[in-house]
Design a protein around this motif. Structure first.
Motif, PDB file in Angstrom:
ATOM      1  N   ASN A  78       1.062  -0.968  -0.144  1.00 22.99           N
ATOM      2  CA  ASN A  78      -0.046   0.437  -0.222  1.00 22.99           C
ATOM      3  C   ASN A  78       0.642   1.538  -0.150  1.00 22.99           C
ATOM      4  O   ASN A  78       0.228   2.171  -0.624  1.00 22.99           O
ATOM      5  N   TRP A 127       3.801   1.616  -1.411  1.00 25.66           N
ATOM      6  CA  TRP A 127       4.383   1.582  -2.432  1.00 25.66           C
ATOM      7  C   TRP A 127       3.348   2.020  -3.580  1.00 25.66           C
ATOM      8  O   TRP A 127       3.840   2.786  -4.804  1.00 25.66           O
ATOM      9  N   LEU A 128       2.059   1.916  -3.509  1.00 25.65           N
ATOM     10  CA  LEU A 128       0.414   2.028  -4.865  1.00 25.65           C
ATOM     11  C   LEU A 128       0.502   3.360  -4.233  1.00 25.65           C
ATOM     12  O   LEU A 128       0.242   3.903  -5.312  1.00 25.65           O
ATOM     13  N   LYS A 129       1.062   4.112  -3.022  1.00 25.84           N
ATOM     14  CA  LYS A 129       0.371   5.378  -2.003  1.00 25.84           C
ATOM     15  C   LYS A 129       0.894   6.097  -3.167  1.00 25.84           C
ATOM     16  O   LYS A 129       1.053   7.812  -3.790  1.00 25.84           O
ATOM     17  N   VAL A 163       2.869   4.697  -7.618  1.00 30.53           N
ATOM     18  CA  VAL A 163       2.264   4.547  -8.960  1.00 30.53           C
ATOM     19  C   VAL A 163       1.647   5.382  -9.093  1.00 30.53           C
ATOM     20  O   VAL A 163       0.543   6.279  -7.989  1.00 30.53           O
ATOM     21  N   LEU A 173      -1.464   6.714 -10.284  1.00 30.92           N
ATOM     22  CA  LEU A 173      -2.698   5.560 -11.271  1.00 30.92           C
ATOM     23  C   LEU A 173      -3.185   6.080 -12.160  1.00 30.92           C
ATOM     24  O   LEU A 173      -3.663   5.856 -13.224  1.00 30.92           O
ATOM     25  N   ILE A 206      -4.781  -2.858  -1.217  1.00 27.79           N
ATOM     26  CA  ILE A 206      -4.015  -4.078  -2.460  1.00 27.79           C
ATOM     27  C   ILE A 206      -3.243  -5.039  -1.465  1.00 27.79           C
ATOM     28  O   ILE A 206      -2.452  -4.331  -0.526  1.00 27.79           O
ATOM     29  N   ILE A 228      -7.617  -7.035  -5.130  1.00 28.06           N
ATOM     30  CA  ILE A 228      -7.307  -4.801  -5.191  1.00 28.06           C
ATOM     31  C   ILE A 228      -8.737  -4.687  -4.515  1.00 28.06           C
ATOM     32  O   ILE A 228     -10.318  -4.670  -5.740  1.00 28.06           O
ATOM     33  N   LEU A 230      -0.082  -1.652 -14.276  1.00 30.10           N
ATOM     34  CA  LEU A 230      -0.325  -1.940 -12.975  1.00 30.10           C
ATOM     35  C   LEU A 230       0.753  -3.195 -12.783  1.00 30.10           C
ATOM     36  O   LEU A 230       1.082  -2.886 -11.950  1.00 30.10           O
ATOM     37  N   LEU A 289       4.087  -3.591 -11.059  1.00 31.73           N
ATOM     38  CA  LEU A 289       4.645  -4.280  -9.911  1.00 31.73           C
ATOM     39  C   LEU A 289       5.638  -4.756 -10.097  1.00 31.73           C
ATOM     40  O   LEU A 289       6.768  -5.150  -9.123  1.00 31.73           O
TER      41      LEU A 289
END
Length: 484
Positions: free
Chosen positions: A395, A397-399, A402, A404, A420, A432, A448, A452
């Motif tokens: 999470n 990493w996603l925030k 990435v 989006l 995620i 997700i 995505l 990753l």
């Protein structure tokens, strides 16, 4: 297992029921059983457990000692390898056919080995048929009337086997270390069996120029650098329309089954022919089943020679001469094999776009050139396949890393991913939670996945996503009611 357990080797002439007995003893359906003789060719290994003890069981091909054809000679040679390591030999005969000259010849052959052996008189399906076994007493060894298909008499055979071997391991074994299961897949005659023999360091599979030589799945367990591997040499997979014999159809089914139980699949491609439609179809089987994949371009030494010769022919043409300076001669030694490899890989990536994550190895299984690169790649793929990433790390990493919006398609509702987490391994699967009511577009999933893979090393292994729509809290009509 092969080194610890005493080995019971099943031998006999073709079509007497050896594979049926093997499947009965091991409690599996590993060996293909049909009415067509000569199906089993390589040595098939399994394990029998009886009365708290264990035996290694080896199924061999039907023996015809005087046959001069290539494959029967190879079957005999493979059987000799198994016999050398045997603790007990079981000669399977057909009670309905009686004692044949070939049975007597095989009995003489087994007697010269100095190994103890017994005779399993197969196809004794009723008590009234046991008299058919009497004629085999002439050979002078213990006789066991059995019906391998139904299991009748097999218990007496196992009791005798355990009584004759000196060291028998208990089936109450310690927890086994992780074994890396590797399936060798590909079209017929691309060099799968040669590659297996190269990887394990011995001639485990029969190798011949005849396509379709391997019909059964051939398992081989080895230990290398402290790691345990189980290699499965599968039959060449062909289109259904190209298979005629029942055994050929079964062998394709068995090959697919061998693929399903492996961790890493080595997709072997003939370097001289390049990637064909058949190769692409087999690659799709591996990808759909979620296996990790290494693409092996075999016969690379022959492909380089063919390309060098083609370059020399092109250089001798008027067009080729016009590309050189006046008086300059073509030098074959200046041929750039590295450039060829680069162009070849580019071509493979174009034809197998769905395997963009799979590493490619160019080698020669026959000479061993570059074959040492396979084991490190197998290890990396297996480790990537089992890699688990902590939810907080995902999470973050996603925030933080990435964007989006960069993956959002035009005019589509902006994608928000609330959360995620990794649901499982083998292959890595991620759950997700999004603001979308429909599944994410494949192009967005690919975006995505690429992000990753750029962050975490998932070499050789597919990545899966499962989407969940985040449920919003329900509010009462007045706005101050209770919430769930």
């Amino acid at each position: 297992m092969a080194d610890l357990l005493p080995s019971l080797v099943i031998v006999g002439r073709p079509n007497v029921g050896k594979s049926t007995l093997f499947n009965r003893l091991t409690g599996t359906r590993r060996s293909i059983v049909t009415n067509e003789p000569g199906i089993t060719r390589d040595r098939i290994y399994g394990k029998a457990e009886w009365r708290g003890r264990a035996l290694e069981v080896v199924d061999t091909g039907g023996l015809v000692p005087d046959d001069r054809a290539l494959i029967p000679q190879e079957i005999l040679r493979q059987a000799h390898v198994a016999i050398k390591k045997a603790a007990l030999l079981v000669l399977v005969v057909d009670s309905q056919a009686g004692l044949t000259p070939l049975d007597e010849e095989l009995a003489r052959l087994l007697r010269t080995t100095g190994k103890p052996f017994v005779i399993a008189v197969n196809k004794v399906d009723a008590m009234s048929q046991e008299s058919n076994a009497a004629v085999f007493h002439r050979i002078g060894v213990p006789i066991f009337p059995i019906a391998a298909e139904h299991g009748t008499g097999v218990d007496d055979l196992l009791d005798s086997a355990l009584a004759q071997v000196s060291v028998v391991a208990s089936v109450e074994e310690d927890k086994q270390p992780d074994v890396i299961e590797v399936a060798i897949i590909g079209r017929p005659n691309v060099g799968k069996s040669t590659l297996l023999n190269r990887m394990v360091g011995e001639e485990r599979s029969i190798v011949s120029p005849i396509p379709g030589t391997t019909m059964d799945n051939v398992d081989t367990e080895i230990t290398r650098d402290g790691r345990d591997y189980r290699f499965v040499d599968t039959a060449g997979i062909r289109r259904k329309g190209k298979t005629t014999l029942v055994a050929e159809k079964l062998s394709v089914v068995m090959a697919r089954r061998g693929l399903e139980r492996c961790d890493v699949a080595l997709l072997v491609v003939d370097g001289e022919q390049g990637v064909t439609q058949g190769d692409a179809q087999i690659a799709s089987y591996a990808e759909e089943s979620g296996r990790s994949v290494v693409i092996v371009i075999n016969k690379w030494d022959l492909a380089v020679v063919a390309a060098r010769d083609a370059a020399s022919r092109d250089a001798a043409t008027a067009k080729g001469k016009s590309k050189r300076a006046p008086g300059e001669r073509h030098k074959p030694e200046n041929f750039d094999s590295g450039r060829l490899m680069f162009d070849y890989e580019k071509m493979i990536r174009a034809k197998l776009k769905f395997l963009s994550y799979a590493p490619i190895v160019f080698l020669s299984a026959k000479s061993g050139e570059r074959a040492e690169k396979l084991y490190p790649l197998i290890n990396q793929c297996w480790e990537a396949r089992r890699r688990r990433i902590a939810t907080p790390a995902l999470n973050n990493w996603l925030k933080e890393e990435v964007d989006l919006q960069r993956g959002t398609t035009p005019k589509a509702r902006p994608v928000r991913i609330y959360y995620i987490t990794q649901a499982k391994i083998g292959p890595p699967t991620f759950l997700i939670f999004t603001n979308q009511k429909a599944p994410l577009h494949f192009s967005y999933q690919r975006f995505l996945e690429n992000e990753l893979r750029a962050k975490y090393d998932f070499i050789g292994t597919p990545v899966r996503f499962i989407q969940r729509l985040r449920k919003r809290e329900k509010r009462s009509a007045g706005g101050d009611g209770d919430r769930d």
